[in-house]
Write a protein that holds these residues in place. Structure first.
Motif, mmCIF file in Angstrom:
data_model
loop_
_atom_site.group_PDB
_atom_site.id
_atom_site.type_symbol
_atom_site.label_atom_id
_atom_site.label_comp_id
_atom_site.label_asym_id
_atom_site.label_seq_id
_atom_site.Cartn_x
_atom_site.Cartn_y
_atom_site.Cartn_z
ATOM 1 N N ARG A 62 29.090 31.775 44.163
ATOM 2 C CA ARG A 62 28.038 32.784 44.161
ATOM 3 C C ARG A 62 27.094 32.666 42.965
ATOM 4 N NH1 ARG A 62 30.040 37.787 43.545
ATOM 5 N NH2 ARG A 62 32.275 37.391 43.745
ATOM 6 N N HIS A 63 26.842 31.427 42.544
ATOM 7 C CA HIS A 63 25.862 31.248 41.482
ATOM 8 C C HIS A 63 24.463 31.378 42.091
ATOM 9 C CE1 HIS A 63 24.895 27.266 43.055
ATOM 10 N NE2 HIS A 63 26.182 26.991 43.053
ATOM 11 N N HIS A 71 29.577 30.663 36.097
ATOM 12 C CA HIS A 71 29.795 32.007 35.577
ATOM 13 C C HIS A 71 31.157 32.045 34.913
ATOM 14 C CE1 HIS A 71 28.179 36.211 36.035
ATOM 15 N NE2 HIS A 71 29.376 36.457 35.532
ATOM 16 N N ASP A 118 31.087 41.899 36.222
ATOM 17 C CA ASP A 118 29.983 42.020 37.169
ATOM 18 C C ASP A 118 30.167 41.092 38.372
ATOM 19 O OD1 ASP A 118 27.235 43.073 37.784
ATOM 20 O OD2 ASP A 118 26.750 40.934 37.641
ATOM 21 N N TRP A 119 30.702 39.888 38.145
ATOM 22 C CA TRP A 119 30.897 38.929 39.246
ATOM 23 C C TRP A 119 31.799 39.519 40.314
ATOM 24 C CZ3 TRP A 119 35.012 36.393 41.525
ATOM 25 C CH2 TRP A 119 34.705 35.269 42.311
ATOM 26 N N ARG A 122 30.073 42.818 42.031
ATOM 27 C CA ARG A 122 29.049 42.475 43.014
ATOM 28 C C ARG A 122 29.657 41.942 44.301
ATOM 29 N NH1 ARG A 122 26.339 38.371 41.656
ATOM 30 N NH2 ARG A 122 27.119 37.911 39.554
#
Length: 368
Positions: free
Chosen positions: A142-143, A150, A177-178, A181
């Motif tokens: 999910r970059h 990340h 946050d990763w 989200r």
């Protein structure tokens, strides 16, 4: 720590500027985050692991690092993240605001995940939180366009809140946050069977999550080459020992809602995972590492199951909430990246002391 929870936060704290999401009851239908379900993010053994996990498949990379003092976060420690995700999803289903900053009573988490509520259970919970915070993860999952990698810990910070007389008033934790989200994006969350928390072995817990992510509710299920499963698990046991553990799971059939079948394709061993009660027809493809994309199973897309938000953690029916697992990952949906099972099915330590892991270890045996 003090008798009251001060609204004034250290500017350097991850809680600064965040409104707390206060968990009212702790009851919610259990949910899991899809990215965590199929790749090696956690140790599968209760013994302390300090050896890093390094996994790469196509443009997906996962690296997990532990500090020697505490060891790597285990798949049992991940129950904290599953519980947190469940609370966030349930609250948002009710139209409530949430944030990565959770405030809750430890009793809520312990009872929801099937733990005891004695002093020892609280101590084991705190040790799990320490491991979750001290474990470092680097990943490209999910970059975005500008950030290729990340790095984070499973918990940015946590605190036990007590009164001056020593009575525990609650706990606070801040999720990275990763992860947050990935939870508020409903396409990245799956309902799981509450019976998952009763699985005692690390490998069977990991395998259930793989089954839920890939096989879902598809009647024909999914098939994996044993060698590919070993690579995806991040287990430290030898491939031959890993294969033996898989064969034992086939004999025991411990996964709630799924049936396991061992098959042979020449010299290769194949694990066929399908929902319990399905027709059992074979899937024509086999998932092996670094295979090109194919589509031979002719399996249809899974049904989208929706219903109102649940407030009961132990519903009578299995997988009661939204099932968004197989629309993008069904057997014939899209081309796969090299080595990843996204589109078509293609064809692990010395025991720790009983008080060192959560939950207590009943017996030794690698990832079991």
């Amino acid at each position: 720590m003090s008798a009251e929870m001060s609204p004034h936060r250290d500017p350097a704290s991850g809680r600064a500027g965040l409104d707390p999401f206060i968990v009212a009851t702790g009851d919610a239908s259990p949910r899991d985050q899809r990215d965590l379900m199929e790749r090696p993010f956690f140790s599968l053994a209760k013994a302390k692991r300090t050896t890093p996990i390094r996994y790469a498949s196509g443009d997906v990379q996962v690296e997990v690092f532990a500090v020697p003092e505490h060891g790597m976060a285990t798949i049992w420690d991940a129950d904290v993240l599953i519980w947190a995700a469940s609370q966030i999803v349930a609250a948002r289903n009710h139209g409530l605001d949430t944030s990565p900053f959770l405030r809750f009573m430890p009793y809520q988490l312990l009872t929801a995940t099937g733990r005891g509520t004695g002093i020892r259970a609280y101590e084991l919970l705190k040790k799990a939180l320490v491991r979750l915070q001290s474990t470092s993860i680097r990943t490209t999952i999910r970059h975005d366009r500008h950030w290729r990698r990340h790095q984070f810990s499973w918990i940015s910070e946590w605190e036990q809140l007590t009164r001056h007389d020593g009575r525990v008033e609650g706990m606070e934790l801040v999720l990275p946050d990763w992860f947050y989200r990935g939870v508020i994006d409903r396409t990245l969350v799956l309902a799981i069977d509450p019976a998952y928390f009763r699985l005692t072995g690390g490998l069977e817990r990991w395998l259930y999550r793989v089954a839920r992510k890939h096989a879902g509710h598809q009647s024909r299920g999914w098939r994996f080459d044993f060698a590919h499963l070993h690579e995806k698990s991040g287990s430290l046991v030898r491939p031959s020992d890993f294969a033996l553990q898989i064969r034992r799971l086939v004999l025991r059939q411990p996964l709630p809602g799924y049936r396991l079948t061992r098959q042979l394709d020449g010299r290769r061993e194949i694990l066929h995972i399908r929902p319990a009660g399905s027709c059992g027809k074979a899937v024509n493809g086999i998932c092996i590492p670094h295979a090109g994309p194919t589509c031979t199973s002719h399996a249809g897309q899974s049904e989208l199951r929706t219903q109102g938000a649940q407030l009961n953690l132990w519903p009578e029916s299995q997988n009661p909430a939204r099932n968004l697992s197989n629309i993008k990952d069904s057997n014939c949906s899209r081309s796969a990246q090299a080595g990843e099972n996204h589109s078509a099915p293609r064809t692990g330590h010395a025991p720790a002391k009983a008080n060192d892991r959560w939950p207590p270890k009943k017996k030794s045996g690698g990832d079991q």
